[in-house]
Design an enzyme around this catalytic site. Structure first.
Site, PDB file in Angstrom:
ATOM      1  N   SER A  39       0.861  -1.181   0.000  1.00  0.00           N
ATOM      2  CA  SER A  39       0.000   0.000   0.000  1.00  0.00           C
ATOM      3  C   SER A  39       0.903   1.238   0.000  1.00  0.00           C
ATOM      4  O   SER A  39       1.887   1.296   0.743  1.00  0.00           O
ATOM      5  CB  SER A  39      -0.871  -0.013   1.261  1.00  0.00           C
ATOM      6  OG  SER A  39      -1.649   1.149   1.330  1.00  0.00           O
ATOM      7  N   THR A  45      -1.112   5.010  -9.045  1.00  0.00           N
ATOM      8  CA  THR A  45      -0.500   6.102  -9.809  1.00  0.00           C
ATOM      9  C   THR A  45       0.081   5.556 -11.104  1.00  0.00           C
ATOM     10  O   THR A  45      -0.138   6.116 -12.188  1.00  0.00           O
ATOM     11  CB  THR A  45       0.612   6.771  -8.971  1.00  0.00           C
ATOM     12  OG1 THR A  45       0.030   7.216  -7.742  1.00  0.00           O
ATOM     13  CG2 THR A  45       1.252   7.932  -9.709  1.00  0.00           C
ATOM     14  N   ARG A  70     -13.186  -3.242  -4.436  1.00  0.00           N
ATOM     15  CA  ARG A  70     -13.720  -3.566  -3.110  1.00  0.00           C
ATOM     16  C   ARG A  70     -14.956  -2.721  -2.775  1.00  0.00           C
ATOM     17  O   ARG A  70     -15.621  -2.964  -1.767  1.00  0.00           O
ATOM     18  CB  ARG A  70     -12.624  -3.403  -2.049  1.00  0.00           C
ATOM     19  CG  ARG A  70     -11.643  -4.570  -2.012  1.00  0.00           C
ATOM     20  CD  ARG A  70     -10.506  -4.308  -1.063  1.00  0.00           C
ATOM     21  NE  ARG A  70      -9.604  -5.455  -0.928  1.00  0.00           N
ATOM     22  CZ  ARG A  70      -9.809  -6.507  -0.137  1.00  0.00           C
ATOM     23  NH1 ARG A  70     -10.894  -6.554   0.613  1.00  0.00           N
ATOM     24  NH2 ARG A  70      -8.945  -7.489  -0.080  1.00  0.00           N
ATOM     25  N   ILE A 110      -2.555  -5.030  -4.126  1.00  0.00           N
ATOM     26  CA  ILE A 110      -1.404  -5.426  -3.301  1.00  0.00           C
ATOM     27  C   ILE A 110      -1.008  -6.856  -3.663  1.00  0.00           C
ATOM     28  O   ILE A 110       0.149  -7.175  -3.852  1.00  0.00           O
ATOM     29  CB  ILE A 110      -1.739  -5.341  -1.791  1.00  0.00           C
ATOM     30  CG1 ILE A 110      -2.030  -3.888  -1.391  1.00  0.00           C
ATOM     31  CG2 ILE A 110      -0.554  -5.864  -0.964  1.00  0.00           C
ATOM     32  CD1 ILE A 110      -2.410  -3.718   0.089  1.00  0.00           C
ATOM     33  N   SER A 111      -2.020  -7.714  -3.777  1.00  0.00           N
ATOM     34  CA  SER A 111      -1.799  -9.142  -4.112  1.00  0.00           C
ATOM     35  C   SER A 111      -0.539  -9.671  -3.430  1.00  0.00           C
ATOM     36  O   SER A 111       0.446  -9.983  -4.093  1.00  0.00           O
ATOM     37  CB  SER A 111      -1.760  -9.361  -5.626  1.00  0.00           C
ATOM     38  OG  SER A 111      -1.047  -8.370  -6.326  1.00  0.00           O
TER      39      SER A 111
HETATM   40  N1  PPS Z   1      -5.352  -4.722   6.299  1.00  0.00           N
HETATM   41  C1  PPS Z   1      -5.095  -4.117   5.136  1.00  0.00           C
HETATM   42  N2  PPS Z   1      -3.978  -4.459   4.437  1.00  0.00           N
HETATM   43  C2  PPS Z   1      -3.724  -3.846   3.268  1.00  0.00           C
HETATM   44  N3  PPS Z   1      -4.511  -2.881   2.701  1.00  0.00           N
HETATM   45  C3  PPS Z   1      -5.637  -2.527   3.372  1.00  0.00           C
HETATM   46  C4  PPS Z   1      -5.963  -3.115   4.616  1.00  0.00           C
HETATM   47  N4  PPS Z   1      -7.121  -2.561   5.048  1.00  0.00           N
HETATM   48  C5  PPS Z   1      -7.502  -1.658   4.137  1.00  0.00           C
HETATM   49  N5  PPS Z   1      -6.616  -1.637   3.119  1.00  0.00           N
HETATM   50  C6  PPS Z   1      -6.814  -0.823   1.914  1.00  0.00           C
HETATM   51  O1  PPS Z   1      -7.170  -1.750   0.889  1.00  0.00           O
HETATM   52  C7  PPS Z   1      -6.368  -1.572  -0.273  1.00  0.00           C
HETATM   53  C8  PPS Z   1      -5.806  -2.893  -0.783  1.00  0.00           C
HETATM   54  O2  PPS Z   1      -6.788  -3.639  -1.431  1.00  0.00           O
HETATM   55  P1  PPS Z   1      -6.348  -4.849  -2.352  1.00  0.00           P
HETATM   56  O3  PPS Z   1      -7.601  -5.424  -2.884  1.00  0.00           O
HETATM   57  O4  PPS Z   1      -5.346  -4.359  -3.332  1.00  0.00           O
HETATM   58  O5  PPS Z   1      -5.649  -5.834  -1.318  1.00  0.00           O
HETATM   59  S1  PPS Z   1      -5.248  -7.360  -1.522  1.00  0.00           S
HETATM   60  O6  PPS Z   1      -4.639  -7.491  -2.860  1.00  0.00           O
HETATM   61  O7  PPS Z   1      -6.455  -8.181  -1.407  1.00  0.00           O
HETATM   62  O8  PPS Z   1      -4.287  -7.665  -0.440  1.00  0.00           O
HETATM   63  C9  PPS Z   1      -5.209  -0.679   0.115  1.00  0.00           C
HETATM   64  O9  PPS Z   1      -5.102   0.221  -0.968  1.00  0.00           O
HETATM   65  P2  PPS Z   1      -3.713   0.605  -1.663  1.00  0.00           P
HETATM   66  O10 PPS Z   1      -3.110   1.605  -0.762  1.00  0.00           O
HETATM   67  O11 PPS Z   1      -4.144   1.184  -2.973  1.00  0.00           O
HETATM   68  O12 PPS Z   1      -2.863  -0.614  -1.849  1.00  0.00           O
HETATM   69  C10 PPS Z   1      -5.635  -0.019   1.416  1.00  0.00           C
HETATM   70  O13 PPS Z   1      -6.138   1.271   1.156  1.00  0.00           O
HETATM   71  N1  ADP Z   2       6.520   7.954  -8.646  1.00  0.00           N
HETATM   72  C1  ADP Z   2       6.113   8.620  -7.559  1.00  0.00           C
HETATM   73  N2  ADP Z   2       6.874   9.567  -7.002  1.00  0.00           N
HETATM   74  C2  ADP Z   2       6.459  10.234  -5.910  1.00  0.00           C
HETATM   75  N3  ADP Z   2       5.275  10.005  -5.280  1.00  0.00           N
HETATM   76  C3  ADP Z   2       4.486   9.054  -5.788  1.00  0.00           C
HETATM   77  C4  ADP Z   2       4.858   8.306  -6.944  1.00  0.00           C
HETATM   78  N4  ADP Z   2       3.885   7.422  -7.216  1.00  0.00           N
HETATM   79  C5  ADP Z   2       2.948   7.613  -6.276  1.00  0.00           C
HETATM   80  N5  ADP Z   2       3.288   8.586  -5.432  1.00  0.00           N
HETATM   81  C6  ADP Z   2       2.502   9.079  -4.289  1.00  0.00           C
HETATM   82  O1  ADP Z   2       2.459   8.036  -3.325  1.00  0.00           O
HETATM   83  C7  ADP Z   2       1.167   7.962  -2.737  1.00  0.00           C
HETATM   84  C8  ADP Z   2       0.610   6.545  -2.917  1.00  0.00           C
HETATM   85  O2  ADP Z   2       0.427   6.296  -4.303  1.00  0.00           O
HETATM   86  P1  ADP Z   2      -0.689   5.306  -4.822  1.00  0.00           P
HETATM   87  O3  ADP Z   2      -0.577   5.276  -6.305  1.00  0.00           O
HETATM   88  O4  ADP Z   2      -2.012   5.642  -4.242  1.00  0.00           O
HETATM   89  O5  ADP Z   2      -0.155   3.912  -4.215  1.00  0.00           O
HETATM   90  P2  ADP Z   2      -0.891   2.526  -4.013  1.00  0.00           P
HETATM   91  O6  ADP Z   2      -1.945   2.418  -5.090  1.00  0.00           O
HETATM   92  O7  ADP Z   2       0.186   1.492  -4.173  1.00  0.00           O
HETATM   93  O8  ADP Z   2      -1.459   2.549  -2.634  1.00  0.00           O
HETATM   94  C9  ADP Z   2       0.319   9.034  -3.412  1.00  0.00           C
HETATM   95  O9  ADP Z   2       0.295  10.171  -2.574  1.00  0.00           O
HETATM   96  C10 ADP Z   2       1.053   9.329  -4.693  1.00  0.00           C
HETATM   97  O10 ADP Z   2       0.880  10.653  -5.126  1.00  0.00           O
END
Ligand code: PPS
Ligand code: ADP
Length: 207
Positions: A39, A45, A70, A110-111
């Protein structure tokens, strides 16, 4: 007649217009770009940046974002191991359909478990599953903390958060790895360029 899973007496129906016809129409090859990472590592992005770049080149793509799915298809799932596995399985199946439709499907989740990602890979033919590893250190993701979730996880207010108290298994043989250079993360368009170059080189941007 066949029996698969819990369904019995089901038949596969073949349509006269197939994947090659759709690919010819779209002038591209259907595939799945699967972005995995912690995450905050920049998956969404990167996914959007790839989508934008493909669109500007006249290529049809679609982003499947874990967080977004989700809200609908996977709203019944949480974050325990079997729920994450089912989440990835469903998205893998949907991504397979998009690729069969001829699209460049960009899945961003995240997978965290290798076996779930490998199961998705095995659904796709001819090296058309392209695994992209967002190899960003936990400290970088945690410092960004765009949604404030790491803070909550550190405070124990979210249990089983990936990277904190739930595992992330990095890929062993991914097609593309995105990482920092001299402690600096490449800009989104640079990361997208790395993926676009791969797609171009492997012939996915032509019929
Ligand atoms: N416990 C926990 N662990 C990880 N992430 C959490 C959790 N709870 C909520 N979130 C939020 O859910 C987003 C991840 O969802 P995913 O469907 O990509 O997760 S997974 O692949 O099933 O592990 C993840 O979004 P990203 O930040 O975009 O990765 C989080 O915002
Ligand atoms: N290449 C990059 N350089 C700097 N900041 C970044 C970059 N890619 C993403 N970010 C910043 O990092 C944070 C998380 O990015 P996001 O794409 O939402 O990640 P994820 O989907 O893996 O949770 C956001 O605030 C985004 O603007």
């Amino acid at each position: 007649m066949s029996s698969l899973g819990n369904s019995t007496n089901i038949f596969w129906h073949e349509c006269p217009v197939g994947k090659p016809d759709r690919q010819k129409l779209l002038q591209q090859k259907g595939c799945v770009v699967w972005i995995t990472g912690l995450s905050g590592s920049g998956k969404s992005t990167l996914a959007c940046s790839i989508g934008r770049e493909l669109h500007s080149r006249g290529k049809l793509s679609y982003v499947l974002d874990g967080d977004n799915l989700r809200h609908g298809l996977n709203k019944d799932l949480g974050f325990k191991g079997e729920d994450r596995a089912e989440n990835i399985r469903r998205v893998g199946e949907v991504a397979k359909l998009f690729a069969d439709a001829g699209l460049i499907c960009i899945a961003s989740l995240i997978s965290p478990y290798r076996k779930d990602r490998d199961a998705c890979r095995s659904l796709l033919p001819d090296a058309s599953f392209i695994e992209v590893f967002m190899n960003m250190p936990l400290e970088v993701c945690e410092k960004r903390d765009a949604k404030g979730l790491y803070k909550l996880a550190r405070e124990g207010k979210i249990k089983g958060f990936t990277g904190i108290d739930d595992p992330y298994e990095p890929p062993l043989n991914c097609e593309i790895e995105i990482q920092q250079h001299h402690g600096i993360c490449p800009a989104p368009n640079v990361m997208a360029g790395q993926v676009l170059s791969y797609l171009e080189e492997k012939g996915f941007l032509h019929a």
